[in-house]
Structure formats: structure tokens, C-alpha cells
Write an enzyme that holds these catalytic residues in place. Sequence first.
Site, PDB file in Angstrom:
ATOM      1  N   TYR A  17     -17.169  13.476 -13.979  1.00  0.00           N
ATOM      2  CA  TYR A  17     -17.061  14.663 -14.831  1.00  0.00           C
ATOM      3  C   TYR A  17     -15.737  14.735 -15.589  1.00  0.00           C
ATOM      4  O   TYR A  17     -15.663  15.405 -16.617  1.00  0.00           O
ATOM      5  CB  TYR A  17     -17.218  15.939 -13.992  1.00  0.00           C
ATOM      6  N   HIS A  34      -8.036  -3.792  -7.394  1.00  0.00           N
ATOM      7  CA  HIS A  34      -7.806  -3.035  -6.156  1.00  0.00           C
ATOM      8  C   HIS A  34      -9.119  -2.848  -5.397  1.00  0.00           C
ATOM      9  O   HIS A  34      -9.767  -1.801  -5.516  1.00  0.00           O
ATOM     10  CB  HIS A  34      -7.195  -1.671  -6.500  1.00  0.00           C
ATOM     11  N   ARG A  77       0.808  -1.218   0.000  1.00  0.00           N
ATOM     12  CA  ARG A  77       0.000   0.000   0.000  1.00  0.00           C
ATOM     13  C   ARG A  77       0.845   1.274   0.000  1.00  0.00           C
ATOM     14  O   ARG A  77       0.649   2.134  -0.846  1.00  0.00           O
ATOM     15  CB  ARG A  77      -0.935   0.012   1.214  1.00  0.00           C
TER      16      ARG A  77
END
Length: 748
Positions: free
Chosen positions: A126, A81, A35
Site C-alpha cells: 500500500y 539481502h 547485521r
Amino acid sequence: MTDDTPLFNNNEEQALSEFTEKAYLDYSMYVILDRALPHVGDGLKPVQRRIIYAMSELGLSSASKHKKSARTVGDVLGKFHPHGDSACYEAMVLMAQPFSYRYPLIDGQGNWGAPDDPKSFAAMRYTEARLARIAKMLLQELGQGTVDWELNFDGTMQEPTVLPSRLPHVLLNGTTGIAVGMATDIPPHNLRELVNACIHLLEKPKSSVEDLMQHIAGPDYPTEAEIISSAEDLEKIYNTGNGSVRMRAVYNVEDGSIVIHALPHQVSGARVMEQIAQQMTAKKLPMVEDLRDESDHEQPVRFVIVPRSNRIDVESLMGHLFATTDLERTYRVNLNVIGVNGRPAVKNLLTMLKEWLHFRLDTVRRRLEWRLEKVEKRLHILDALLIAYLNIDEVIAIIRENDEPKPVLIKRFTLSDIQAEAILELKLRHLARLEEMKIRGEQADLEKERDSLQKTLGSERRMKSLVKKELLEDAETYGDDRRSPIIARDAAQAMDASALIPNEPVTVVLSEKGWVRAAKGHEVDPETLNYKSGDSFQDSVHGRSNQSAMFLDSTGRVYSVSAHGLPSARSLGEPLSGRVKSPDGATFVGVMMGDDESRFVMATSSGYGFVAQLGNMTSRQKAGKAIISVPKGSEVLMPARINNPETDLVVALGSDGKLLAFPVTELPELNKGKGNKILAIPKSTSAKSQVSLQAVRVMGPINFLKIVSGKRHTTLRFKDVQEYISQRGLRGHSLPRGFQKVAQLIVE
């Protein structure tokens, strides 16, 4: 079931301490390895690697059309993931921000944040994205047997354990991360400098960190702000893997105004403007008249600071701003990465580049071996095809006459199973004479390539030359000039507090009850101000707002208070006891102001006094400083300022109406003590008839001495006072009739 039957069978018992220790260690290693820390090979954390790989699988190359970011995030979460979408999208945004990444890996369309607020990016529904051109250097060798693969989280597909980076990306863009018990802070560097250092290390494997620093001068951030760390500090970072880098904004002077046009990495311009504006509002920047933000699309950073006059020292002003705002910032460096051995460690520059070159050489070797295997397989098939063309009639006859032609072909022409299968899969259109020529040409080319691959794989020097050639090609393709200039400078120092206080005229007013306030200017009449009920005017003094007001109390102690911080005279003020720590029962007698060389006559009603310099009375302690000794039964008199020691006279008034004048030079100058005799005090057996020194004033040739007794008053000019001049320490001369009990002695 009996009572003796155990409730659980085949259960394993383990001490709680052992279980918690193992669980914590497992979690720690997961966070560290999967991580938070980057791999030295590709310089990516797992989430970043999965985003880049998922985008390549979606066909989002730099030449493709942009696709919605939500599509990429969905693929990453669904396939590789299984974590939060917001964290994944933030990692994607970071790789697309040109002000965060030195060489952005993602090319975005839409709102991807701004330097003032990096987290102001639009939602992933967006924005649109595709891979940047430079991301090709991470992916172009991926399908060529260069890296290991592993199953994804649900075991349905494979993902690469590391990407075959053609450049040392771990130092190229850098990264930050916090694991369990460790962290990483790797600054970005210039691509060309890194390539030159790698080539130097390939050619001279025994090089030192100092040798590599001939090519890598220091980090290279996405901003044009200066790196002001010394060469020694940078060398320490690269030798130990730990340290800090200091950056400073860049400015120039245009028409008397200071224009800031580059900010340190990840510094918000709005925040800097706010910090400067706060100091101006608090009147801590008296030398600055105006502050403007003239940033626009063409000049993203343009902040204008207008000094109050052209006499302002620009370097001192900017040094203060560097020290008190984010215009100068320090960045922690901790070169902590997961090495080629799979273990996290802090590495110096030499170790980091050596490990990456080891990774790169291994990657290239695997790529060449993969290609060699492909070439040899193709040559093997071409040999069979050539046999078929040379014996085409016999091959056709075997195929036509046998139900199982493969074993017959293998036996007749001594072929392998793969070769026989290739012959059987030939199409009729490929039986033309032209195909034989193509095969022979392809065979010649592949044999040449095979020999070249074998030579390269068999020679360490050739391998290094190939890696060097590819590094230079990528440097030519993706490289650019350094953005962050390295100019060693000393750390900025804030200005002294007194230099930051406005230098304006003020009048400090002290009341009988010990309340204090300050009025702007010297025109105010302190006796006309409003006072609390039962309180009245005691003393006032003219000075400057950047000076300290010195208060004398009834015990002979002097207290220093900054005039700048005193409440406005429009209010009733505040008790001085809240700012200083005076003895119980003490009252405040007078106030003094001036520069350190200013002198005052200090005296007590016992008739003794001396000249004291204001600088010697200053104390930073709230408890003040003992200056004048007060004999038992005596009182401290109001101090009197000396303007010109050469011409000024000390005027002493006895309670019996006698006045004595003598030159100031006759009084000694002391730091503290009782002083010398000013006025002779006759001994008396009665307390009621005891004479004392009532007041001490200092006047010069331009002053007038006003004597007030009840409703009557008289004014003496300097020449009129001459008749009262006598030797210091005498009794003095009696004042005119009617002035034996003087209420006030005023010098105007």
C-alpha cells in the site's frame, strides 16, 4: 565389504567442544559484522545500506516519482539481502519516519506509522517511497571509485561494502542494535554541530573531547523535548562512549491549565495519557481535575492538564508526573560501531570523528585519483585526435591504403594502441575544422583540471581544505537548527504518598470483632450501620482521608493504617487483623485520628494513665508500637481526645459509681509507659468487690457529659461537672442515686 571396512572414508573427526565453539563464534561474528552494528563510514547496517543502494539502482531519487515499497523490498531480498521481507520492510519504514530518524533517508507516501504507534504502518503493497534529498550525500560519489565492492550472496552482481558518505551519518541519525554479546545505542545529532566539530578537528587534529563539545553540545533528537542531563553526564558519554541521556517533556501554563506540547523521543502520547488517567482513577492525583487530548494536525502534541485550583503548585505536580510517567525518559548511550579496521569497538566522540575523517579523506583521495585517471586517459586520447587532425590527409591515406592500418598508424605517429583505436573510430562528421578547436579547448580544460587534481592529491592541506569545503556545502544544503534544547535539570522526584491522597473528611468505624471501614464525611451515624451477625459498634473517629487511623489494642499496642485504603462503609468492612500483626488473643479497643500534634488520654482499668501525642504513636511496622503498659488483671480503656489542653477536663469514672474531674494539665505527657494515677482504687480482698477505673473521657466548656445507666440517663453541663473537680489521683465523688452502675459515659 568386510566387517573391518570403515563405513565412511576420508571423514574428519573434531571434538564437539571445538566444533560448537567455532560455530558459535562464526555466528556471533556474522551477527556483529553483517547485521546488528553500523559501520563508522556511512553509519548504516547492511540491510539499511542495501535498501538505499537498491533504491538508487531503481532510479528512486528525490526528484523521481514514488514507487511501491514492495518493489524496493523485492529488489533488496532478491538481489542483496536474502532474509525476511517483514524485517526488511521495517528497516525501510524506520528510515522514513520523521519521528524516529532525525534526518529521514526515505521519503514515503501513505501510512508510515505514527508517534503513538510507530509499528502501525501499512503493508508494503500500500505504501510508496523514494529516496529523501539528504540521501544524495550517501550516494553521489558511489560510481567514482570511492569504495570497495563485493559479490552479492549468489555471486551474480556486485554491491558496495560501504557507502561514500559525505557527512558523519553514524552520529547524524544514530542507531540501535543488539548483536551477540554486544549492543549499540547511538543517539542522533545536529548536522551543523557535527560539521563544525569535524572542521575544528581538521584544523586542529590534537583537539580533545572537551574542545569538540564546544561545537557538539549533546544529542539532538527529532522531538523538541528538553535534554536535562548535566554537562558532566554528557561529557562522560563523549569521553567514554557509554552513559545515558535524560529527556523531559516541555509544557507551559495557559489560563491556569498545564499544556504539554513536546514529548521525549519515541514516547507515545496515548500511553502518557493512559498513565495519567490511571493515577486519576486510582485517586492518586487529587490535585488534577481534568485531562484532555487536544492534539490535531497543526499541533501533533497538545495535552491539557487542568489543576483542581490555582493554589496547586504546578512545578511539584509536573515533577511528580515526570517521575511517574513517560513524560521523562532515560536513553542508554553506547557508541559501539564497526571501525575502519573492520572491528567492532566502543569509541568516544574524538575517536569516532577521527575515524570518520580518516574514512572521508580516503574516500575523497580515491575519488580524485579516479577522476585523475579519467582525465589522463582522456588527454591521452585527445593527443592522438589532435595528431590526426593535424595530419588528416596522411591518416586518411594510411587507412585507405592498408588492410591493417592500426600498426601503421602506431609506427608512423608513435601512438599507443588506445590512441590508434580512437583515431580509427573517428566519424567523418568530426573531421570539421571546428572539432580541432573543441579538442584544443577540452585539452586545455583537462590539463588545468589535471594539474589541480595533482596539486590537491600531493598536499594534505589542500585535501583537508577540500573536505572542509564540501562539509560546509552540505551543511548549507541539509543543515537545520537544533530541535532538542539542552537545559540541565535535576531528575524529577515523585510526591510523597500522603500528598497524593485526597484530603476529604472521613469517619472510621471499628466494630467489637475488629472489623474496620471508612465512610465519607462526618455526618454518618456509625451505630446505625449494618454489622455482621454477632458483631456491633465499638468506636469511631472523625478525620481526613489523607491521615492515618491509629488503632489501640488490648495489649497497649497502637497500629497505624492509612484511612485512604480502608473499605467503604457501604460494605461490612474487613478484619483489621488482615492489615496489622497483633498478638494472639488481642482485641481492638479504640481508634484515633488527627495530625501529629493531636493528644489523647491513654489509661488502663488499674487507674493509671498519661497524655500521649499521636505523632509519637505512629509506626510503619505491621506489628505496631507498644504505648501503654497494662498491669496484670487490668484492661486498656478507650482513648479520649484532648481538644484544648488549657480548658479541657479529664473525667474519670470508677466502677463503684464515683466520678472525678481534674484539668488535663495535671496528667503528664509521655511517649509510652504506665503513666500516673488518675483515680484512686481502693484495695479489696474479694475479686467481686474489686473497684476499677471504668472509663476516661475529656470534655471542654462547650461539651455535655451524658451518663447512661440501664434505661436511665442524665446529662451534665460543663459547670455541673465542676462539683466533681478534685485533685488528680483521689477517689472522686459519688454520682446521684440510681447511677451507681454506669453503662456508658458519653461526651457530646
